[in-house]
Design an enzyme around this catalytic site. Sequence first.
Site, PDB file in Angstrom:
ATOM      1  CG  PHE A 185      -2.037   0.904   1.247  1.00 48.92           C
ATOM      2  CD1 PHE A 185      -2.829   1.142   0.450  1.00 48.92           C
ATOM      3  CD2 PHE A 185      -1.840   2.092   2.352  1.00 48.92           C
ATOM      4  CE1 PHE A 185      -4.159   2.369   0.244  1.00 48.92           C
ATOM      5  CE2 PHE A 185      -2.613   3.054   2.153  1.00 48.92           C
ATOM      6  CZ  PHE A 185      -3.737   3.304   1.331  1.00 48.92           C
ATOM      7  CB  VAL A 187       1.891   5.519   3.187  1.00 46.21           C
ATOM      8  CG1 VAL A 187       1.229   6.702   2.649  1.00 46.21           C
ATOM      9  CG2 VAL A 187       0.797   4.571   4.136  1.00 46.21           C
ATOM     10  CE  LYS A 188       0.901  -0.787   5.898  1.00 42.89           C
ATOM     11  NZ  LYS A 188      -0.313  -0.672   5.158  1.00 42.89           N
ATOM     12  CB  ALA A 189       8.513  -0.227   4.540  1.00 41.17           C
TER      13      ALA A 189
END
Length: 372
Positions: A185, A187-189
């Site tokens: 997703f 904004v995930k790392a």
Amino acid sequence: MATIPFFPPDLFEEDRQAFKDLLFEVGTDDEQKFILGRRTAELEEELRRTTEAEHVIACSSGTGGLNLAVQALGVGPGDEVIVPAFCCQPVASSVANFGATPVFADVDPHTMVIDPESVEQLITSKTRAVMPAHVFSIMADMPRINKIAHDRGLKVIEDAAVAQGAVLDGVPSGRWGDLGVFSFFQVKAFGTAGEGGAVLTDDPELGRTVRMLRNHGQDGITRFLHHKVGQNSRFDEVIAAFQLHRHAGFEGRLERRARIADYYTERFEPLADRGILAPPAGRNGRCYYVYSLLVERRADLRAWMSEKDIGTHVYYPVPLPRQPAFAAYAPEGAEWPGAQRASDQNLAIPIWPHLSDSQVEYVADSVCEFFD
Ligand SMILES: Cc1ncc(COP(=O)(O)O)c(C=O)c1O
């Protein structure tokens, strides 16, 4: 200082041209294959190489990955799966959607990850699996959870949606559970310009099952032959190409996040007796997807940061068993004090990798000034 948003709109600014080029490449490729093609296979291979997992199956999202993992274990009506009371909702919906019961364990009041003691107390003859999740910047206590689960013959689904790239005691996140799940997703790392996720496992049978379930229970050889009642959790070729492109810079971005976190923690630790708790310092079992503080006067600090033009974010303001959707799974009179505290006090501040040093300093100064 210009506004520092919590969710930066320019996450993929540097990759904009590459994204357009890849979209064109996939769109004009003679084979016209838009899902589960050679790029998806290449991405799976790249993740297999870097995590050393035996099997990596790219899927539609982190939620999709949890659904596949729960179904692959054969969890169903009458079964219980222990999940954290403070977390993203798919840990509970992935269990409930297969007719099983999510049983909510409390979380550690400082690290906000599932408390192994609470897990141990909740095991019954109906328990089939435990689903620890890594939260914000901290991996769950996987050695203890695995021991508790495996001593009792239970499976572990490791929700590593937020912790891709983290390593605990030399073992990468996603590799601790019988099945591990990543999310891509935005904004995930290892976020992307769309949706995606992956399931990891070393078990060949589970790997084969997840692969089939991902595409309507087919085996990838004979079309329209359905071995299992599956799902549609397929992976997009444009996203696969983009993730392969972004993977090269992944380690560098993780390191930048970790350095920002080191700096924040150094600045905030001295404020521990003033009603603000920073995550514990260190790198082992850490992945700085989000840097979240526990703050007694959260609303006041949030307003103060907003006046300074700094975006902040409150995650999961209501613990899962207190949500209307999961009320039926909350035993009467049960309490989750760690989860309640996390819901009441967590406040996340910006940590994205392209923050400049002066922006990072400004964020830290602003938090410290509030307590002066
Ligand atoms: C801990 C955790 N698990 C699972 C998910 C679900 O991932 P996705 O948004 O890719 O479905 C998230 C997403 O925020 C998450 O934070």
